[in-house]
Motif scaffolding. Structure first.
Motif, PDB file in Angstrom:
ATOM      1  N   GLU A   1     -36.795 -24.360   3.949  1.00  0.00           N
ATOM      2  CA  GLU A   1     -36.228 -23.460   2.953  1.00  0.00           C
ATOM      3  C   GLU A   1     -36.120 -22.090   3.595  1.00  0.00           C
ATOM      4  O   GLU A   1     -37.105 -21.538   4.074  1.00  0.00           O
ATOM      5  CB  GLU A   1     -37.110 -23.420   1.707  1.00  0.00           C
ATOM      6  CG  GLU A   1     -37.031 -24.689   0.901  1.00  0.00           C
ATOM      7  CD  GLU A   1     -37.722 -24.580  -0.442  1.00  0.00           C
ATOM      8  OE1 GLU A   1     -37.961 -23.458  -0.925  1.00  0.00           O
ATOM      9  OE2 GLU A   1     -38.029 -25.642  -0.989  1.00  0.00           O
ATOM     10  N   THR A   2     -34.894 -21.551   3.600  1.00  0.00           N
ATOM     11  CA  THR A   2     -34.663 -20.300   4.314  1.00  0.00           C
ATOM     12  C   THR A   2     -34.321 -19.130   3.417  1.00  0.00           C
ATOM     13  O   THR A   2     -34.186 -18.012   3.899  1.00  0.00           O
ATOM     14  CB  THR A   2     -33.513 -20.487   5.329  1.00  0.00           C
ATOM     15  OG1 THR A   2     -32.341 -20.880   4.616  1.00  0.00           O
ATOM     16  CG2 THR A   2     -33.874 -21.503   6.391  1.00  0.00           C
ATOM     17  N   GLY A   3     -34.143 -19.353   2.148  1.00  0.00           N
ATOM     18  CA  GLY A   3     -33.693 -18.266   1.292  1.00  0.00           C
ATOM     19  C   GLY A   3     -32.189 -18.120   1.438  1.00  0.00           C
ATOM     20  O   GLY A   3     -31.505 -18.987   1.936  1.00  0.00           O
TER      21      GLY A   3
ATOM     22  N   LYS B   1     -32.049 -25.156   5.444  1.00  0.00           N
ATOM     23  CA  LYS B   1     -31.423 -25.363   6.755  1.00  0.00           C
ATOM     24  C   LYS B   1     -31.940 -26.701   7.273  1.00  0.00           C
ATOM     25  O   LYS B   1     -33.145 -26.915   7.385  1.00  0.00           O
ATOM     26  CB  LYS B   1     -31.792 -24.232   7.715  1.00  0.00           C
ATOM     27  CG  LYS B   1     -31.168 -24.331   9.079  1.00  0.00           C
ATOM     28  CD  LYS B   1     -29.661 -24.134   9.076  1.00  0.00           C
ATOM     29  CE  LYS B   1     -29.291 -22.678   8.981  1.00  0.00           C
ATOM     30  NZ  LYS B   1     -27.851 -22.447   9.194  1.00  0.00           N
ATOM     31  N   LEU B   2     -31.019 -27.607   7.566  1.00  0.00           N
ATOM     32  CA  LEU B   2     -31.367 -28.954   7.997  1.00  0.00           C
ATOM     33  C   LEU B   2     -31.012 -29.166   9.454  1.00  0.00           C
ATOM     34  O   LEU B   2     -29.954 -28.725   9.916  1.00  0.00           O
ATOM     35  CB  LEU B   2     -30.616 -29.993   7.157  1.00  0.00           C
ATOM     36  CG  LEU B   2     -30.870 -29.970   5.658  1.00  0.00           C
ATOM     37  CD1 LEU B   2     -29.876 -30.871   4.943  1.00  0.00           C
ATOM     38  CD2 LEU B   2     -32.292 -30.374   5.351  1.00  0.00           C
ATOM     39  N   GLY B   3     -31.875 -29.855  10.166  1.00  0.00           N
ATOM     40  CA  GLY B   3     -31.616 -30.261  11.541  1.00  0.00           C
ATOM     41  C   GLY B   3     -31.698 -31.774  11.626  1.00  0.00           C
ATOM     42  O   GLY B   3     -32.624 -32.380  11.085  1.00  0.00           O
ATOM     43  N   ILE B   4     -30.725 -32.377  12.274  1.00  0.00           N
ATOM     44  CA  ILE B   4     -30.695 -33.832  12.431  1.00  0.00           C
ATOM     45  C   ILE B   4     -31.083 -34.164  13.860  1.00  0.00           C
ATOM     46  O   ILE B   4     -30.488 -33.645  14.816  1.00  0.00           O
ATOM     47  CB  ILE B   4     -29.299 -34.377  12.088  1.00  0.00           C
ATOM     48  CG1 ILE B   4     -29.023 -34.086  10.611  1.00  0.00           C
ATOM     49  CG2 ILE B   4     -29.186 -35.855  12.426  1.00  0.00           C
ATOM     50  CD1 ILE B   4     -27.637 -34.420  10.153  1.00  0.00           C
TER      51      ILE B   4
ATOM     52  N   ARG C   1     -34.401 -15.682   8.597  1.00  0.00           N
ATOM     53  CA  ARG C   1     -35.128 -16.964   8.644  1.00  0.00           C
ATOM     54  C   ARG C   1     -34.181 -18.095   9.014  1.00  0.00           C
ATOM     55  O   ARG C   1     -34.495 -18.955   9.824  1.00  0.00           O
ATOM     56  CB  ARG C   1     -35.787 -17.244   7.291  1.00  0.00           C
ATOM     57  CG  ARG C   1     -36.977 -16.385   7.008  1.00  0.00           C
ATOM     58  CD  ARG C   1     -37.514 -16.590   5.580  1.00  0.00           C
ATOM     59  NE  ARG C   1     -37.846 -17.944   5.232  1.00  0.00           N
ATOM     60  CZ  ARG C   1     -39.028 -18.533   5.459  1.00  0.00           C
ATOM     61  NH1 ARG C   1     -39.988 -17.866   6.050  1.00  0.00           N
ATOM     62  NH2 ARG C   1     -39.240 -19.774   5.087  1.00  0.00           N
ATOM     63  N   SER C   2     -32.991 -18.078   8.429  1.00  0.00           N
ATOM     64  CA  SER C   2     -32.005 -19.117   8.713  1.00  0.00           C
ATOM     65  C   SER C   2     -31.616 -19.116  10.186  1.00  0.00           C
ATOM     66  O   SER C   2     -31.503 -20.176  10.816  1.00  0.00           O
ATOM     67  CB  SER C   2     -30.767 -18.895   7.835  1.00  0.00           C
ATOM     68  OG  SER C   2     -29.797 -19.869   8.109  1.00  0.00           O
ATOM     69  N   GLY C   3     -31.437 -17.942  10.758  1.00  0.00           N
ATOM     70  CA  GLY C   3     -31.075 -17.827  12.165  1.00  0.00           C
ATOM     71  C   GLY C   3     -32.179 -18.305  13.086  1.00  0.00           C
ATOM     72  O   GLY C   3     -31.921 -18.951  14.108  1.00  0.00           O
ATOM     73  N   ILE C   4     -33.413 -17.998  12.716  1.00  0.00           N
ATOM     74  CA  ILE C   4     -34.561 -18.444  13.521  1.00  0.00           C
ATOM     75  C   ILE C   4     -34.656 -19.969  13.495  1.00  0.00           C
ATOM     76  O   ILE C   4     -34.824 -20.614  14.538  1.00  0.00           O
ATOM     77  CB  ILE C   4     -35.867 -17.793  13.018  1.00  0.00           C
ATOM     78  CG1 ILE C   4     -35.825 -16.285  13.272  1.00  0.00           C
ATOM     79  CG2 ILE C   4     -37.087 -18.438  13.674  1.00  0.00           C
ATOM     80  CD1 ILE C   4     -36.908 -15.503  12.546  1.00  0.00           C
TER      81      ILE C   4
ATOM     82  N   LEU D   1     -32.533 -37.716  -2.540  1.00  0.00           N
ATOM     83  CA  LEU D   1     -32.400 -36.578  -1.627  1.00  0.00           C
ATOM     84  C   LEU D   1     -32.024 -35.302  -2.378  1.00  0.00           C
ATOM     85  O   LEU D   1     -32.525 -34.220  -2.070  1.00  0.00           O
ATOM     86  CB  LEU D   1     -31.370 -36.895  -0.535  1.00  0.00           C
ATOM     87  CG  LEU D   1     -31.796 -37.985   0.448  1.00  0.00           C
ATOM     88  CD1 LEU D   1     -30.633 -38.399   1.335  1.00  0.00           C
ATOM     89  CD2 LEU D   1     -32.985 -37.550   1.279  1.00  0.00           C
ATOM     90  N   ILE D   2     -31.178 -35.415  -3.372  1.00  0.00           N
ATOM     91  CA  ILE D   2     -30.808 -34.255  -4.181  1.00  0.00           C
ATOM     92  C   ILE D   2     -32.026 -33.728  -4.934  1.00  0.00           C
ATOM     93  O   ILE D   2     -32.225 -32.517  -5.054  1.00  0.00           O
ATOM     94  CB  ILE D   2     -29.649 -34.599  -5.132  1.00  0.00           C
ATOM     95  CG1 ILE D   2     -28.360 -34.759  -4.311  1.00  0.00           C
ATOM     96  CG2 ILE D   2     -29.478 -33.537  -6.215  1.00  0.00           C
ATOM     97  CD1 ILE D   2     -27.189 -35.352  -5.071  1.00  0.00           C
ATOM     98  N   SER D   3     -32.894 -34.633  -5.381  1.00  0.00           N
ATOM     99  CA  SER D   3     -34.101 -34.197  -6.089  1.00  0.00           C
ATOM    100  C   SER D   3     -35.044 -33.411  -5.176  1.00  0.00           C
ATOM    101  O   SER D   3     -35.889 -32.659  -5.650  1.00  0.00           O
ATOM    102  CB  SER D   3     -34.831 -35.393  -6.705  1.00  0.00           C
ATOM    103  OG  SER D   3     -35.488 -36.151  -5.716  1.00  0.00           O
ATOM    104  N   LEU D   4     -34.861 -33.556  -3.857  1.00  0.00           N
ATOM    105  CA  LEU D   4     -35.667 -32.791  -2.893  1.00  0.00           C
ATOM    106  C   LEU D   4     -35.043 -31.430  -2.583  1.00  0.00           C
ATOM    107  O   LEU D   4     -35.605 -30.650  -1.825  1.00  0.00           O
ATOM    108  CB  LEU D   4     -35.829 -33.580  -1.596  1.00  0.00           C
ATOM    109  CG  LEU D   4     -36.660 -34.841  -1.683  1.00  0.00           C
ATOM    110  CD1 LEU D   4     -36.613 -35.597  -0.362  1.00  0.00           C
ATOM    111  CD2 LEU D   4     -38.093 -34.521  -2.059  1.00  0.00           C
ATOM    112  N   GLY D   5     -33.867 -31.147  -3.146  1.00  0.00           N
ATOM    113  CA  GLY D   5     -33.248 -29.842  -2.952  1.00  0.00           C
ATOM    114  C   GLY D   5     -31.983 -29.842  -2.125  1.00  0.00           C
ATOM    115  O   GLY D   5     -31.398 -28.790  -1.888  1.00  0.00           O
ATOM    116  N   LEU D   6     -31.525 -31.005  -1.657  1.00  0.00           N
ATOM    117  CA  LEU D   6     -30.295 -31.051  -0.880  1.00  0.00           C
ATOM    118  C   LEU D   6     -29.102 -31.034  -1.814  1.00  0.00           C
ATOM    119  O   LEU D   6     -29.200 -31.494  -2.954  1.00  0.00           O
ATOM    120  CB  LEU D   6     -30.247 -32.322  -0.020  1.00  0.00           C
ATOM    121  CG  LEU D   6     -31.010 -32.308   1.296  1.00  0.00           C
ATOM    122  CD1 LEU D   6     -32.501 -32.121   1.082  1.00  0.00           C
ATOM    123  CD2 LEU D   6     -30.759 -33.582   2.064  1.00  0.00           C
ATOM    124  N   ASN D   7     -27.971 -30.491  -1.345  1.00  0.00           N
ATOM    125  CA  ASN D   7     -26.764 -30.557  -2.166  1.00  0.00           C
ATOM    126  C   ASN D   7     -26.087 -31.905  -1.922  1.00  0.00           C
ATOM    127  O   ASN D   7     -26.520 -32.681  -1.071  1.00  0.00           O
ATOM    128  CB  ASN D   7     -25.832 -29.364  -1.903  1.00  0.00           C
ATOM    129  CG  ASN D   7     -25.223 -29.369  -0.516  1.00  0.00           C
ATOM    130  OD1 ASN D   7     -24.886 -30.409   0.044  1.00  0.00           O
ATOM    131  ND2 ASN D   7     -25.074 -28.192   0.063  1.00  0.00           N
TER     132      ASN D   7
END
Length: 182
Positions: free
Chosen positions: A151-153, A4-7, A165-168, A124-130
């Motif tokens: 990382e939220t699962g 979950k990303l926040g900008i 976790r994602s909602g929190i 950035l993709i190597s860090l886990g982003l799509n």
């Protein structure tokens, strides 16, 4: 694993988000902060003890590794011919290289770098982003913005309040002024 990303637009928003996420039970190891360079990371790292990945450093590190493996280079080769005037022509147009005679034939070989934007997205993709996340985050970070990731699962809401976790994480991002949440 879902991220979950926040900008965010300011360091203060990022610091507030990190502190709030920690109050919600997330550990520093679960948090990822992405910034443009050390100028954008100093205050965040100093006030939160969370390491901020600097885009410039990630790309340089990735480029160095790619140079060693030549995985980020496009190799090309073509034959060179000699004209009556003694000028060589290449079988590969528009590329610069060096001709080396080999058994009556000249070989042109060299490397062409993939563009900088591709290197940034790959880092950035190597860090886990799509792919779409990497593209958007690249633009945000290059423009001086900040990205916080957790990382939220594999959480998912049912249309109502999301206690996962994602909602929190999303609630914290909204509370701390995220411009966009991915």
């Amino acid at each position: 694993m879902a991220i979950k990303l926040g900008i965010f637009q300011t360091e203060q928003q990022v610091i507030h988000a990190i502190e709030t996420l920690e109050q919600e039970g997330f550990t520093r190891n679960e948090l990822k902060v992405l910034v443009k360079d050390s100028e954008h990371s100093r205050r965040i790292e100093r006030q939160t003890d969370v390491h901020a990945d600097e885009l410039r450093e990630l790309v340089e590190t990735r480029s160095e590794a790619d140079d060693k493996e030549a995985a980020n280079d496009i190799l090309f080769a073509g034959t060179m011919t000699q004209s009556p005037g003694g000028v060589y022509g290449a079988g590969v147009a528009g590329m610069m290289g060096s001709g080396a005679p080999y058994g009556g034939m000249n070989l042109l070989a060299g490397r062409a770098r993939i563009n900088e934007n591709s290197n940034i997205e790959e880092a950035l993709i190597s860090l886990g982003l799509n792919g779409s996340q990497a593209s958007l985050c690249r633009d945000v970070i290059v423009g001086g913005g900040y990205v916080v990731g957790v990382e939220t699962g594999a959480g998912g809401g049912n249309g109502g309040p999301d206690p996962t976790r994602s909602g929190i994480v999303e609630a914290v991002y909204r509370h701390c002024g995220a411009e966009r949440i991915l």
